[in-house]
Scaffold this motif. Structure first.
Motif, PDB file in Angstrom:
ATOM      1  N   LEU A 220     125.246  86.081  75.045  1.00  0.00           N
ATOM      2  CA  LEU A 220     125.027  85.056  76.063  1.00  0.00           C
ATOM      3  C   LEU A 220     124.053  83.977  75.601  1.00  0.00           C
ATOM      4  O   LEU A 220     124.177  82.813  75.961  1.00  0.00           O
ATOM      5  N   ILE A 221     123.073  84.394  74.786  1.00  0.00           N
ATOM      6  CA  ILE A 221     122.019  83.473  74.355  1.00  0.00           C
ATOM      7  C   ILE A 221     122.356  82.895  72.991  1.00  0.00           C
ATOM      8  O   ILE A 221     122.925  83.574  72.126  1.00  0.00           O
ATOM      9  N   ASP A 222     122.005  81.622  72.795  1.00  0.00           N
ATOM     10  CA  ASP A 222     122.184  80.952  71.510  1.00  0.00           C
ATOM     11  C   ASP A 222     121.578  81.801  70.389  1.00  0.00           C
ATOM     12  O   ASP A 222     120.492  82.383  70.557  1.00  0.00           O
ATOM     13  N   LYS A 223     122.268  81.864  69.248  1.00  0.00           N
ATOM     14  CA  LYS A 223     121.867  82.769  68.166  1.00  0.00           C
ATOM     15  C   LYS A 223     120.451  82.472  67.657  1.00  0.00           C
ATOM     16  O   LYS A 223     119.664  83.390  67.396  1.00  0.00           O
ATOM     17  N   LYS A 224     120.108  81.194  67.526  1.00  0.00           N
ATOM     18  CA  LYS A 224     118.776  80.827  67.029  1.00  0.00           C
ATOM     19  C   LYS A 224     117.690  81.269  68.007  1.00  0.00           C
ATOM     20  O   LYS A 224     116.648  81.795  67.602  1.00  0.00           O
TER      21      LYS A 224
ATOM     22  N   SER B 163     118.000  83.645  70.256  1.00  0.00           N
ATOM     23  CA  SER B 163     118.007  85.109  70.253  1.00  0.00           C
ATOM     24  C   SER B 163     117.215  85.663  69.067  1.00  0.00           C
ATOM     25  O   SER B 163     116.406  86.579  69.220  1.00  0.00           O
ATOM     26  N   SER B 164     117.435  85.085  67.877  1.00  0.00           N
ATOM     27  CA  SER B 164     116.713  85.529  66.672  1.00  0.00           C
ATOM     28  C   SER B 164     115.213  85.328  66.822  1.00  0.00           C
ATOM     29  O   SER B 164     114.412  86.186  66.435  1.00  0.00           O
ATOM     30  N   LEU B 165     114.840  84.171  67.412  1.00  0.00           N
ATOM     31  CA  LEU B 165     113.423  83.889  67.617  1.00  0.00           C
ATOM     32  C   LEU B 165     112.799  84.912  68.575  1.00  0.00           C
ATOM     33  O   LEU B 165     111.698  85.420  68.330  1.00  0.00           O
ATOM     34  N   CYS B 166     113.520  85.221  69.650  1.00  0.00           N
ATOM     35  CA  CYS B 166     113.026  86.217  70.612  1.00  0.00           C
ATOM     36  C   CYS B 166     112.855  87.580  69.959  1.00  0.00           C
ATOM     37  O   CYS B 166     111.819  88.250  70.135  1.00  0.00           O
ATOM     38  N   TYR B 167     113.877  87.998  69.203  1.00  0.00           N
ATOM     39  CA  TYR B 167     113.786  89.285  68.503  1.00  0.00           C
ATOM     40  C   TYR B 167     112.571  89.311  67.567  1.00  0.00           C
ATOM     41  O   TYR B 167     111.817  90.290  67.527  1.00  0.00           O
ATOM     42  N   LYS B 168     112.395  88.210  66.837  1.00  0.00           N
ATOM     43  CA  LYS B 168     111.289  88.163  65.878  1.00  0.00           C
ATOM     44  C   LYS B 168     109.945  88.269  66.584  1.00  0.00           C
ATOM     45  O   LYS B 168     109.066  89.045  66.162  1.00  0.00           O
ATOM     46  N   LEU B 169     109.767  87.518  67.664  1.00  0.00           N
ATOM     47  CA  LEU B 169     108.495  87.541  68.390  1.00  0.00           C
ATOM     48  C   LEU B 169     108.201  88.927  68.975  1.00  0.00           C
ATOM     49  O   LEU B 169     107.062  89.399  68.966  1.00  0.00           O
ATOM     50  N   ILE B 170     109.245  89.582  69.455  1.00  0.00           N
ATOM     51  CA  ILE B 170     109.068  90.935  70.014  1.00  0.00           C
ATOM     52  C   ILE B 170     108.666  91.912  68.913  1.00  0.00           C
ATOM     53  O   ILE B 170     107.713  92.684  69.059  1.00  0.00           O
ATOM     54  N   TYR B 171     109.421  91.880  67.797  1.00  0.00           N
ATOM     55  CA  TYR B 171     109.135  92.826  66.715  1.00  0.00           C
ATOM     56  C   TYR B 171     107.763  92.556  66.088  1.00  0.00           C
ATOM     57  O   TYR B 171     107.067  93.502  65.679  1.00  0.00           O
ATOM     58  N   VAL B 172     107.357  91.292  66.004  1.00  0.00           N
ATOM     59  CA  VAL B 172     106.024  90.968  65.465  1.00  0.00           C
ATOM     60  C   VAL B 172     104.932  91.582  66.348  1.00  0.00           C
ATOM     61  O   VAL B 172     103.968  92.180  65.844  1.00  0.00           O
ATOM     62  N   THR B 173     105.091  91.439  67.663  1.00  0.00           N
ATOM     63  CA  THR B 173     104.108  92.014  68.595  1.00  0.00           C
ATOM     64  C   THR B 173     104.048  93.533  68.448  1.00  0.00           C
ATOM     65  O   THR B 173     102.957  94.129  68.367  1.00  0.00           O
ATOM     66  N   MET B 174     105.216  94.181  68.384  1.00  0.00           N
ATOM     67  CA  MET B 174     105.255  95.637  68.246  1.00  0.00           C
ATOM     68  C   MET B 174     104.709  96.084  66.893  1.00  0.00           C
ATOM     69  O   MET B 174     104.026  97.106  66.787  1.00  0.00           O
ATOM     70  N   TRP B 175     105.014  95.319  65.861  1.00  0.00           N
ATOM     71  CA  TRP B 175     104.526  95.629  64.507  1.00  0.00           C
ATOM     72  C   TRP B 175     102.997  95.604  64.471  1.00  0.00           C
ATOM     73  O   TRP B 175     102.358  96.513  63.943  1.00  0.00           O
ATOM     74  N   LYS B 176     102.410  94.557  65.054  1.00  0.00           N
ATOM     75  CA  LYS B 176     100.946  94.461  65.088  1.00  0.00           C
ATOM     76  C   LYS B 176     100.340  95.653  65.813  1.00  0.00           C
ATOM     77  O   LYS B 176      99.356  96.243  65.343  1.00  0.00           O
ATOM     78  N   ALA B 177     100.922  96.003  66.956  1.00  0.00           N
ATOM     79  CA  ALA B 177     100.395  97.128  67.742  1.00  0.00           C
ATOM     80  C   ALA B 177     100.513  98.439  66.961  1.00  0.00           C
ATOM     81  O   ALA B 177      99.557  99.232  66.910  1.00  0.00           O
ATOM     82  N   CYS B 178     101.672  98.683  66.359  1.00  0.00           N
ATOM     83  CA  CYS B 178     101.878  99.915  65.575  1.00  0.00           C
ATOM     84  C   CYS B 178     100.907  99.992  64.401  1.00  0.00           C
ATOM     85  O   CYS B 178     100.368 101.059  64.081  1.00  0.00           O
ATOM     86  N   HIS B 179     100.689  98.850  63.760  1.00  0.00           N
ATOM     87  CA  HIS B 179      99.792  98.808  62.602  1.00  0.00           C
ATOM     88  C   HIS B 179      98.357  99.146  63.018  1.00  0.00           C
ATOM     89  O   HIS B 179      97.663  99.901  62.336  1.00  0.00           O
ATOM     90  N   ILE B 180      97.924  98.616  64.154  1.00  0.00           N
ATOM     91  CA  ILE B 180      96.556  98.852  64.618  1.00  0.00           C
ATOM     92  C   ILE B 180      96.330 100.325  64.949  1.00  0.00           C
ATOM     93  O   ILE B 180      95.259 100.883  64.650  1.00  0.00           O
ATOM     94  N   ILE B 181      97.318 100.972  65.537  1.00  0.00           N
ATOM     95  CA  ILE B 181      97.157 102.391  65.898  1.00  0.00           C
ATOM     96  C   ILE B 181      97.556 103.326  64.749  1.00  0.00           C
ATOM     97  O   ILE B 181      97.634 104.532  64.908  1.00  0.00           O
ATOM     98  N   ASN B 182      97.805 102.702  63.585  1.00  0.00           N
ATOM     99  CA  ASN B 182      98.117 103.452  62.359  1.00  0.00           C
ATOM    100  C   ASN B 182      99.430 104.234  62.443  1.00  0.00           C
ATOM    101  O   ASN B 182      99.590 105.274  61.807  1.00  0.00           O
ATOM    102  N   ASP B 183     100.367 103.713  63.237  1.00  0.00           N
ATOM    103  CA  ASP B 183     101.712 104.287  63.299  1.00  0.00           C
ATOM    104  C   ASP B 183     102.552 103.562  62.240  1.00  0.00           C
ATOM    105  O   ASP B 183     103.338 102.664  62.546  1.00  0.00           O
ATOM    106  N   ILE B 184     102.339 103.962  60.987  1.00  0.00           N
ATOM    107  CA  ILE B 184     102.931 103.234  59.867  1.00  0.00           C
ATOM    108  C   ILE B 184     104.454 103.349  59.866  1.00  0.00           C
ATOM    109  O   ILE B 184     105.161 102.399  59.517  1.00  0.00           O
ATOM    110  N   THR B 185     104.977 104.499  60.283  1.00  0.00           N
ATOM    111  CA  THR B 185     106.434 104.691  60.304  1.00  0.00           C
ATOM    112  C   THR B 185     107.113 103.655  61.184  1.00  0.00           C
ATOM    113  O   THR B 185     108.084 103.001  60.767  1.00  0.00           O
TER     114      THR B 185
END
Length: 286
Positions: free
Chosen positions: A47-51, A53-75
């Protein structure tokens, strides 16, 4: 407002909330909000334009990545980083792909996934040369050097770390110089060239002190302690290990603290002080 606008609005609000949670140290909740945003995106696929959608996915994964890294959930940090890397490759973001590949290689190293660390570092090295990213080139050489050091290929480790050091010197990166000297010290320690090991580790320690890098200072003291223990200079070994332990306590490095207690236990055991050895080993397990 149509459905697409509503979805984008909901995800935008979700990202703002996740970012707030991240900045207020509520990391697990930030990850939970990120996962909910991902479900919304997946339910509205196409439904959403590909660009967008990609930007949204990236922003979400970046936020989750930062949180996982801080709590040392490296996996899970690795899983998020791999998703971001795929998006960067598809969108042709070469510099961002390079930077993230370097960070991902370091995470693979942390988990002893040496084949993946080597492959990712080589890709980062290739891109860094293509886009003339000298710091990225130096760090990629350093990561490759650490891979070869970890698998016992000491000549290759030294070769790559020397290349890293040369570039760090060229661009005036003192943190990079300190890290390269430290890793070269470990290479020489591993092959029994203890004088050279001490020389390189001493240079690393001096820079860490000058730039106020307490983590690096503690690591240098710890490795120097192990070098002195290897040549039977147990008093010097204990002195350096005690300095390392003191800094790790000061900065709250629990993992480093445990390693120092283990090394001190080994040092006391080497001179027959078994009661002190046992005490330090027990503290490492606490």
């Amino acid at each position: 407002m149509d459905n697409v606008d509503k979805v984008i609005q909901v995800i935008t609000i979700g990202l703002l909330v996740a970012s707030f949670l991240l900045n207020t140290n509520r990391f697990l909740k930030a990850i939970e909000i990120g996962q909910e945003c991902l479900l919304i995106l997946e339910d509205t696929a196409g439904l959403i334009d590909k660009k967008i959608s990609s930007l949204c996915y990236k922003l979400i994964y970046v936020t989750m990545w930062k949180a996982c890294h801080i709590i040392n959930d490296i996996t899970n940090a690795i899983k998020c980083a791999e998703k971001i890397l795929q998006i960067d490759r598809e969108s042709g973001e070469r510099l961002e792909e390079c930077e993230l590949s370097i960070k991902l290689a370091a995470m693979y190293l942390h988990q002893s996934k040496y084949a993946k660390a080597k492959q990712t570092s080589k890709k980062a090295l290739q891109i860094s040369r293509e886009v003339n990213h000298k710091r990225g080139e130096a760090t990629s050489f350093a990561n490759l050097g650490e891979v070869y050091l970890s698998v016992g290929k000491y000549d290759k480790a030294r070769e790559h770390l020397e290349k890293s050091l040369a570039i760090h010197k060229e661009i005036g990166d003192r943190n990079g110089k300190a890290a390269s000297y430290g890793n070269l010290g470990k290479v020489y320690q591993s092959v029994g060239k203890y004088k050279k090991a001490r020389d390189y580790l001493g240079k690393s320690l001096a820079i860490h002190k000058e730039i106020g890098d307490r983590n690096g200072e503690a690591a240098s003291y710890g490795t120097l302690g192990n070098v002195y223990q290897s040549v039977g200079e147990f008093k010097k070994a204990r002195d350096y290990l005690d300095k390392s332990l003191a800094i790790q306590k000061e900065i709250g490095d629990r993992r480093g603290e445990a390693a120092s207690y283990t090394n001190l236990g080994n040092a006391y055991q080497s001179v027959g002080e078994y009661k002190k050895a046992r005490e330090h080993h027990e503290k490492s397990l606490a």
